[in-house]
Design a protein around this motif. Structure first.
Motif, short mmCIF file in Angstrom:
data_model
loop_
_atom_site.label_atom_id
_atom_site.label_comp_id
_atom_site.label_asym_id
_atom_site.label_seq_id
_atom_site.Cartn_x
_atom_site.Cartn_y
_atom_site.Cartn_z
N GLY A 144 -15.44 1.44 -15.29
CA GLY A 144 -15.64 1.41 -16.74
C GLY A 144 -17.05 0.99 -17.12
N ASN A 148 -19.82 3.38 -18.85
CA ASN A 148 -20.31 3.00 -20.18
C ASN A 148 -21.81 2.74 -20.19
N ASN A 204 -8.83 6.83 -15.51
CA ASN A 204 -9.17 5.68 -16.34
C ASN A 204 -9.36 6.08 -17.79
N LEU A 206 -10.54 4.49 -21.70
CA LEU A 206 -11.06 3.44 -22.56
C LEU A 206 -10.16 3.37 -23.79
N ASP A 219 -12.46 -3.17 -26.97
CA ASP A 219 -12.13 -2.00 -26.16
C ASP A 219 -12.02 -2.39 -24.69
N TRP A 221 -10.93 -0.88 -20.50
CA TRP A 221 -10.60 0.21 -19.59
C TRP A 221 -9.33 -0.12 -18.80
N CYS A 222 -8.53 0.88 -18.56
CA CYS A 222 -7.36 0.70 -17.70
C CYS A 222 -7.00 2.04 -17.09
N ASN A 223 -6.22 1.99 -16.02
CA ASN A 223 -5.75 3.19 -15.36
C ASN A 223 -4.53 3.70 -16.10
#
Length: 628
Positions: A144, A148, A204, A206, A219, A221-223
């Motif tokens: 992430g 970014n 992934n 956001l 905000d 990030w995650c899977n």
């Protein structure tokens, strides 16, 4: 995978076009479930640590201040309203079509100032208690942050048909809503809130909590395939509380109305999404299965190996004669390097017989149907012959496409190929490619596509010209029509990020970038390493994965080389390459850089360099005509 989604179908007054809607939700792909305004029951946590939730208006407050002995309502009016509205169940029924319960709870109505103040004080107390329990984040590479900070783009999951969800990813895109844990909350129990996908990078996503509008401060990030990501409606069916983030909890007085406006007409994940992910991560290969795999010390033959472990479809194979299980080889279960027991004999391929006369206890042959099938070919008519010339990716130096010769024609369309000028006398470094392999090319492929062709070692007549070389060696080029010219609509573009196996050290999966595209051929660059480590890989290679694959499968991801390593590369690149990039641990060929230095003794020469890479996915005519 999206068929059969059953959302509650009772009609209400078209709230998608309601005048109360604060903003219009952009249309999303039609194959994902649509959230209806009557499709969700939202609840707050109740009865914990002196707090209670009004079963009529959803107000959260101090239990002692609530009305009645049961403390179910915040006021007399709510108690009476609840009785009169009990037959209506909930304004928002859950998404999956299950009828709302008789005591359905809804989001808060107009809050009472005193009770909100008490609740805020209670949250502040919990926050202070939680400060001493905060987990220390683990330092390491973060996709992430990497994406970014550099505004990178990742290859979509649909580019990887062999990866989990690769063929059933559907229309998951920006704007899709999901239910995720609410980390901006001090409640002692795990609570959830709704978030929308702001950006996708492979697996992934956001995410931004609903209610934050254009505020990106929280905000995260995650899977998207993780166990904590759910379709909207999951909390209702699972009895989990939905609580707005603490930062914006006072932003709206009527969260129910806000969510109705925001979610009506939006898309969410299919209800069976997590089930699909789980099914995609079930692999047919099991430990103790026996297979035939290339001998990494002699490319020209295969050996028996046993599956020691399976991670994300990648197999750690231990050669059967290895007593301490250290002599191993990594590859994907769809790799062209592994075959069923008996394959070598059936096509005439060289095979190293094992000293073990019988199978060890518990070991069993992998069924033939588990292996990747190759296209059937018709070798009855015009076909490849021994001595024909072609161009091929060198399996010991995947950054190079070399002048090569067909040394032996096997059965079922398989060919033994050698790299001109650097073959061992006994042919121990010949390697096997199928006639339909995307790693072999007709004479002239590199020239027409502006790729540097590696000439035979010791060949001094430079720049290399195929016409002259064929005449000097009294050989002919393999007919163009015999090669695989199919170019799938792969979806890759230059600059896309992904996770890729370093095929020179196939146990490693690294952060990588697509730097060139020649129809179906991809040039893969390993971030942080010099260009000489780049590898030519087919767009459908099972050794390429979406961003987030390692996290999803539990495989170790190799981050970009740190700056200190980059600074030292220029002075020790050859030594690094020898240590890093010898796939089969066998006869090591010289790199193109070393070859260039040896041939020229300091004199400069150049091959055609690509000025514009072909990114079309059509089967254009990209082979030059053979000269007589």
């Amino acid at each position: 995978m999206f068929d059969g989604y059953d959302s509650c179908s009772e009609d209400t007054s078209s709230s998608s076009s309601s005048d109360e809607s604060e903003e219009e939700v952009a249309p999303l792909p039609s194959s994902l479930p649509i959230i209806k305004n009557n499709g969700q029951v939202y609840t707050y946590p109740d009865g914990k640590s002196g707090m209670a939730t009004c079963e009529m208006c959803g107000m959260v407050g101090v239990r002692d201040a609530f009305y009645s002995k049961t403390k179910r309502f915040c006021s007399v009016s709510c108690s009476r309203s609840y009785s009169s509205n009990s037959k209506k169940a909930s304004i928002l029924a859950r998404l999956q079509g299950k009828p709302p319960t008789k005591k359905a709870k809804v989001l808060q109505k107009q809050p009472l100032v005193a009770k909100l103040a008490a609740y805020a004080q209670y949250q502040a107390t919990l926050q202070n208690q939680a400060k001493t329990k905060a987990a220390v984040p683990v330092e390491g590479f973060s996709w992430g942050n990497y994406i970014n900070s550099n505004s990178f783009t990742a290859a979509p999951v649909t580019c990887f048909k062999h990866a989990p969800m690769g063929t059933c990813w559907g229309d998951i895109a920006e704007g899709v809503r999901v239910e995720v844990p609410n980390t901006d909350c001090s409640l002692p129990t795990k609570v959830f809130w709704i978030a929308g996908i702001v950006k996708l990078a492979g697996y992934n996503a956001l995410l931004r909590y609903e209610g934050f509008e254009n505020d990106s401060s929280l905000d995260f990030w995650c899977n998207i395939c993780g166990s904590d990501i759910h379709p909207v409606g999951w909390c209702a069916t699972s009895g989990k509380p939905l609580v707005p983030p603490r930062t914006i909890q006072h932003k709206y007085t009527n969260w129910k109305a806000f969510l109705v406006k925001r979610l009506t007409g939006a898309k969410t994940l299919p209800p069976d999404f997590s089930q699909k992910v789980s099914e995609c991560m079930q692999y047919p290969f099991k430990t103790s299965m026996r297979v035939e795999v290339v001998d990494k010390t002699h490319l020209c033959r295969t050996r028996v190996a046993v599956v020691d472990s399976v991670v994300g479809g990648r197999l750690r194979l231990v050669y059967e004669e290895s007593e301490d299980k250290t002599d191993d080889f990594w590859c994907h279960m769809y790799s062209p390097l592994i075959h069923h027991i008996g394959w070598s004999r059936s096509i005439g391929h060289r095979f190293k017989r094992s000293d073990i006369t019988k199978k060890q206890d518990g070991h069993f042959d992998a069924p033939p149907h588990l292996f990747m099938k190759v296209k059937e070919v018709d070798a009855a008519g015009e076909w490849f012959k021994e001595g024909m010339k072609l161009e091929a990716i060198d399996p010991l130096n995947l950054s190079a496409i070399c002048v090569a010769t067909i040394r032996k024609v096997l059965a079922d369309g398989y060919l033994m190929i050698g790299i001109d000028g650097s073959e061992a006398a006994d042919g121990s470094d010949w390697f096997c490619y199928h006639a339909t392999s995307p790693s072999i090319f007709p004479v002239g492929f590199c020239e027409i596509n502006m790729i540097e062709l590696t000439p035979p070692r010791g060949y001094a007549k430079l720049p290399f010209k195929w016409f002259d070389y064929l005449r000097e060696t009294d050989s002919i080029a393999a007919p163009v029509k015999l090669f695989n010219k199919e170019v799938p609509n792969h979806g890759f573009h230059v600059g896309m990020k992904l996770e890729a196996v370093d095929l020179m050290e196939p146990r490693l999966v690294c952060v990588a970038t697509v730097t060139r595209i020649i129809h179906r051929l991809l040039r893969i660059h390993f971030d942080g390493w010099e260009d000489e480590y780049d590898q030519w890989v087919d767009c459908e290679s099972p050794d390429l994965y979406p961003v987030g694959w390692c996290q999803l499968t539990g495989y170790q991801l190799q981050p970009p080389a740190p700056q200190s390593s980059r600074d030292s590369q220029s002075s020790s690149s050859k030594q690094k390459k020898k240590a890093k990039s010898q796939q089969y641990k066998g006869h090591k060929k010289m790199t193109s850089l070393q070859l260039k230095e040896e041939l020229l003794d300091g004199e400069e020469y150049s091959f055609l360099q690509g000025t514009s890479d072909q990114e079309s996915n059509g089967s254009a005519s990209y082979y030059i005509k053979q000269e007589p």
